[in-house]
Write an enzyme that holds these catalytic residues in place. Structure first.
Site, short mmCIF file in Angstrom:
data_model
loop_
_atom_site.label_atom_id
_atom_site.label_comp_id
_atom_site.label_asym_id
_atom_site.label_seq_id
_atom_site.Cartn_x
_atom_site.Cartn_y
_atom_site.Cartn_z
N SER A 62 4.76 3.10 2.51
CA SER A 62 4.33 4.48 2.30
C SER A 62 5.33 5.31 1.51
CB SER A 62 4.02 5.16 3.65
OG SER A 62 2.91 4.55 4.28
N HIS A 68 1.65 -10.30 1.40
CA HIS A 68 1.45 -8.92 1.85
C HIS A 68 0.96 -8.94 3.30
CE1 HIS A 68 -0.12 -4.84 2.14
NE2 HIS A 68 0.59 -4.54 1.06
N ASN A 110 0.21 -1.32 -6.20
CA ASN A 110 -0.78 -2.21 -5.60
C ASN A 110 -2.04 -1.42 -5.29
OD1 ASN A 110 -2.21 -4.15 -4.18
ND2 ASN A 110 -0.92 -4.03 -2.35
N TRP A 111 -3.08 -1.59 -6.12
CA TRP A 111 -4.30 -0.82 -5.93
C TRP A 111 -5.13 -1.28 -4.74
CZ3 TRP A 111 -6.76 -0.15 -11.51
CH2 TRP A 111 -5.83 0.53 -12.32
N GLY A 156 1.50 1.65 -2.57
CA GLY A 156 0.08 1.49 -2.29
C GLY A 156 -0.72 2.72 -2.68
N GLY A 157 -1.01 3.57 -1.70
CA GLY A 157 -1.88 4.72 -1.94
C GLY A 157 -1.44 5.62 -3.07
N GLY A 188 0.20 2.55 5.09
CA GLY A 188 -1.07 3.25 5.23
C GLY A 188 -1.13 4.18 6.43
#
Length: 255
Positions: free
Chosen positions: A218, A100, A9-10, A239-240, A178
């Protein structure tokens, strides 16, 4: 049987040029790992403007799939700035992330709206990746399981058996998104097993066994292998780490 799956997921990151370069790097680095029938499915979820071009770079006949980060609940109409499930399908999307925590928190999406989005996505032939998860306050109050049970009941369990069979669930503890904090593998397994128990109660044991449940808090290249080794964790919503080709490919290779 349920699938192993890794979804990137950008969010609202990357320029168009950087995004295309990232996809090229990822597909080149893991071509062998995503070629066999036992390999994980890999879903790339870029921002809306990049979808068509990113989809063109995904190897045909591979286990790479294109996904979107959200959709509207209507097929079309006077909804300026929105994207319908039908539009997503027309550019090659096969997956869409719904519910989300950032959509719930920042855009006020509730279970009633998400129920409409689910139905619309399924009607367009998309596979929803439906997100649930608790806040730090809920976890510290020892109310995690009650909270998740309600999210499942209100958000998903209105679906028919046939519809539910097409849904992927992502457990994303909000306190670990995050923040750099991650649920331990034991914590993740405990919650994933609980989710599977709730599915068995709402549907049946076969549905529970066949549902893909992802961890989405994460996860990274360092902890993915341990997380994915848990019996009820089928992959990750990343994510990141999905924005770094080497990290993301290491996560894919964790299987």
């Amino acid at each position: 049987m349920r699938q192993h799956l890794v979804a990137g997921n950008w969010k609202m990151n990357m320029t168009y040029q950087d995004g295309l370069a990232l996809v090229s790097e990822i597909t080149n680095m893991v071509a062998d790992e995503v070629s066999g029938p036992q390999a994980p499915q890999v879903v790339i979820c870029p921002p809306f403007p990049f979808l068509h071009s990113v989809g063109k770079l995904l190897p045909q006949g591979s286990r790479f799939y294109l996904g979107a980060q959200n959709c509207h609940q209507k097929e079309g109409g006077a909804f300026t700035g929105e994207i319908s499930p039908k539009m997503l399908a027309s550019v090659g999307c096969e997956y869409v992330i719904l519910g989300h925590s950032e959509r719930r928190q920042y855009f006020g999406e509730d279970d009633e709206l998400l129920s409409q989005k689910l139905k619309a996505a399924l009607a367009a032939g998309l596979t929803p990746i439906f997100c649930i998860g608790e806040s730090l306050e809920t976890r510290e109050a020892d109310e995690t399981f009650d909270f998740l049970a309600k999210q499942l009941k209100d958000g998903l369990f209105h679906l028919s058996n046939e519809e539910f069979d097409k849904v992927v669930i992502a457990y994303e503890p909000i306190w670990a998104i995050g923040t750099g904090r991650t649920a331990s593998s034991a914590q993740a397994q405990e919650v994933h097993a609980f989710i599977r128990e709730q599915i068995a109660r709402a549907y049946d044991a076969e549905a529970a066994q066949n549902t893909t449940i992802l961890y989405g808090g994460s996860a990274n290249a360092q902890n993915a292998r341990e997380l994915f080794a848990q019996p009820d964790v089928d992959g990750g919503l990343i994510g990141g780490a999905s924005l770094k080709s080497r990290d993301f490919t290491e996560i894919i290779k964790s299987f």
